[in-house]
Design an enzyme around this catalytic site. Structure first.
Site, PDB file in Angstrom:
ATOM      1  N   LYS A  72       0.861  -1.181   0.000  1.00  0.00           N
ATOM      2  CA  LYS A  72       0.000   0.000   0.000  1.00  0.00           C
ATOM      3  C   LYS A  72       0.899   1.232   0.000  1.00  0.00           C
ATOM      4  CE  LYS A  72      -3.804   2.117   2.651  1.00  0.00           C
ATOM      5  NZ  LYS A  72      -4.718   1.973   3.796  1.00  0.00           N
TER       6      LYS A  72
ATOM      7  N   SER B 101      -9.679   2.086   2.811  1.00  0.00           N
ATOM      8  CA  SER B 101      -8.784   2.835   1.972  1.00  0.00           C
ATOM      9  C   SER B 101      -7.746   1.989   1.229  1.00  0.00           C
ATOM     10  CB  SER B 101      -8.043   3.872   2.820  1.00  0.00           C
ATOM     11  OG  SER B 101      -7.224   3.245   3.778  1.00  0.00           O
TER      12      SER B 101
ATOM     13  N   SER C 131      -9.928  -0.313   7.004  1.00  0.00           N
ATOM     14  CA  SER C 131      -9.325  -0.258   5.666  1.00  0.00           C
ATOM     15  C   SER C 131      -8.613  -1.514   5.189  1.00  0.00           C
ATOM     16  CB  SER C 131      -8.355   0.910   5.579  1.00  0.00           C
ATOM     17  OG  SER C 131      -9.094   2.099   5.444  1.00  0.00           O
TER      18      SER C 131
END
Ligand code: GLN
Length: 518
Positions: free
Chosen positions: A91, A168, A192
């Protein structure tokens, strides 16, 4: 490439076996995934690829495999780590030396970190030995539930490209689901890791707060942020979590609590192989299920759709078939988790994000007349709308005169929610419920209504406020889109969660389904 190894369907252990038996080299394996990433740029899952850096890492991994191979694994050289040579995507909230790190923000558009985050280091060469494929899209500073807040555009859900992947960690989830990476890292402040995993039909675990180092993970809300793995199965997540977790003196809230060997833990079953979950007590929080949800959550909640509830309930029944018993429990104040979280998280964000002032690094406005206008123009240009909304909210709830009424009150509510979880976990080993009230919605559908977006987080925020570990496992479909089952346990019981999910995945194949065209 020889043998019958298929990088798209293989689990992480099979990846390594293929590497060790020379069915494929680490360089070839990394290139398979990089080519897939390049062939599916429409998903917008990747933000940064640096093929030369990936190949350099993979070559180093190959060199070690050859050394060990020719030395017939002599004890002096040692054995390879179980993920050595296996590729992974990170990420874009974890800082990396060899890839730009943006946190999905214009503020850090060209930011080159001088160091790797602890998680990246632990998973990388010299430690776990994994090969980095690149950086994955996410909501700006991890604020969002749909990945639409990324300054670099929305991510498409591989199950239906007109829909969001969740957020997210949306790029990570979409990339794993589409087979652009075999596994990825993500972070979870209020859901997330779990929610995008649920919406893309993959598995993810949010560890106990403090279990995984936050060092080098760009901060959103420091009392909640936690990194974790995303992969197809609980078995793969167990391997990844083993490599990611552990005490880190560079993170002041890192837990000094020994962790189990999660791969050993998932293999623990009672003698009766047909009832691998015999003795397991699964708590059913009444507020998470059915009609009572609306009454319990009131205006702070969103009732799960029937399709979501049905898929989750089928999964609970499967747990029963595997030997688990059900226990009714209550989380009476869970409805308050949305307002409490959306006071606490913005408060912490407003403080954390004050470092982005255009002075030392990141974006700096071109036009300004003095220091104050440089800072305000920089922040107005660099931050997107949702991040600005959070900073404003956070600054407001922290300011003199409102602090007691909002921030302190929210902290009290946080404590009560944590107490409710502790009371519920007295009578059971894990709690079960949905991850999200709905499946993935259409891109753009909730963009103009931040509160509607916040309400989508009702099932995940409480866990984060209480610092508990929770796992999301694929458990079926509703209207063609994946649904995730959420399993929640007490602090440091990640092993139990992974074990339950692994037994479930041994008996079912939802986690093996793939979106068409990938
Ligand atoms: N959706 C939540 C938010 O917008 C959680 C995000 C997260 O876990 N990073 O804050």
């Amino acid at each position: 490439m020889a043998g019958n190894f298929d990088p798209l369907t293989a689990d992480l252990t099979q990846h390594q076996t293929a590497l060790m038996t020379k069915q494929i080299s680490a360089v070839e394996l990394a290139k398979v995934f990089l080519h897939r990433a390049q062939a599916h740029t429409e998903l917008n899952a990747f933000l940064h690829i640096n093929e030369a850096a990936t190949v350099a890492q993979a070559s180093a991994a190959d060199a070690l495999i050859s050394t060990l191979g020719s030395a017939s694994r002599s004890p002096e050289i040692g054995h390879l780590q179980p993920l050595h040579g296996v590729p992974i995507g990170h990420k874009d909230i974890f800082v990396t030396r060899d890839w730009i790190t943006t946190a999905g923000s214009k503020m850090l558009q060209n930011y080159a970190s001088p160091f790797d985050a602890t998680v990246v280091e632990k998973l990388g060469l010299g430690q776990a030995g994994m090969v980095t494929l690149g950086k994955l899209n996410c909501d700006e500073f991890a604020m969002g539930s749909s990945n639409e807040n990324s300054a670099f555009g929305a991510v498409q859900n591989p199950w239906d490209k007109t829909r969001i992947p969740g957020g997210s960690s949306g790029g990570s989830a979409a990339a794993v689901a589409a087979g652009l990476v075999p596994c990825a890292t993500g972070t979870d402040t209020g859901g997330s890791l779990r929610q995008p995993a649920a919406m893309c039909g993959i598995t993810a675990i949010k560890p106990t707060y403090g279990r995984v180092s936050r060092y080098g993970m760009i901060a959103f809300a420091s009392s909640l942020d936690q990194g974790g793995p995303m992969a197809r199965s609980a078995k793969d997540c167990a391997l990844l979590l083993n490599a990611m977790c552990g005490y880190d003196e560079k993170d002041s809230t890192s837990a000094q609590v020994a962790h189990e060997d999660y791969t050993a833990k998932i293999c623990e079953v009672p003698a009766d192989a047909k009832k691998p979950l015999a003795g397991l007590r699964v708590g059913i929080p009444l507020q998470f299920w059915g009609e009572k949800t609306v009454a319990a959550l009131g205006e702070n909640g969103l009732q799960a759709t029937n399709g979501v509830l049905l898929a989750c309930w089928n999964a609970v029944q499967q747990l029963q078939k595997l030997g688990a018993t059900l226990v009714d429990v209550s989380l009476p104040r869970i409805g308050l988790s949305v307002p409490a979280y959306y006071v606490i998280a913005p408060a912490e964000a407003s403080s954390n994000l004050s470092r982005f002032d255009g002075v030392r690094y990141g974006h700096r406005a071109k036009n300004y007349t003095d220091l104050a206008s440089m800072i305000s123009n920089t922040r107005a240009e660099g931050f997107g709308a949702e991040v600005q909304r959070r900073i404003l909210t956070g600054t407001y709830v922290l300011c003199h005169g409102y602090y007691d009424a909002y921030y302190l009150q929210a902290q009290r509510v946080r404590r009560l929610i944590a107490q409710d979880f502790q009371a519920a976990l007295q009578s059971c080993d894990v709690l079960a419920g949905p991850v999200a009230p709905t499946t993935a919605w259409k891109i753009g559908a909730k963009n103009n209504d931040p509160v509607a977006m916040y309400l989508e987080d009702i099932y995940t925020l409480g866990v984060s406020l209480a610092g508990l570990p929770a796992l999301s496992a694929p458990c079926g479909f509703s209207d063609g889109m994946p649904v995730g089952l959420q399993l929640i346990a007490n602090h440091y019981k990640e092993g139990n969660l992974l074990n339950v999910a692994h037994q479930y995945q041994t008996a079912t194949d939802w986690h093996l389904r793939r979106p068409e065209g990938f």
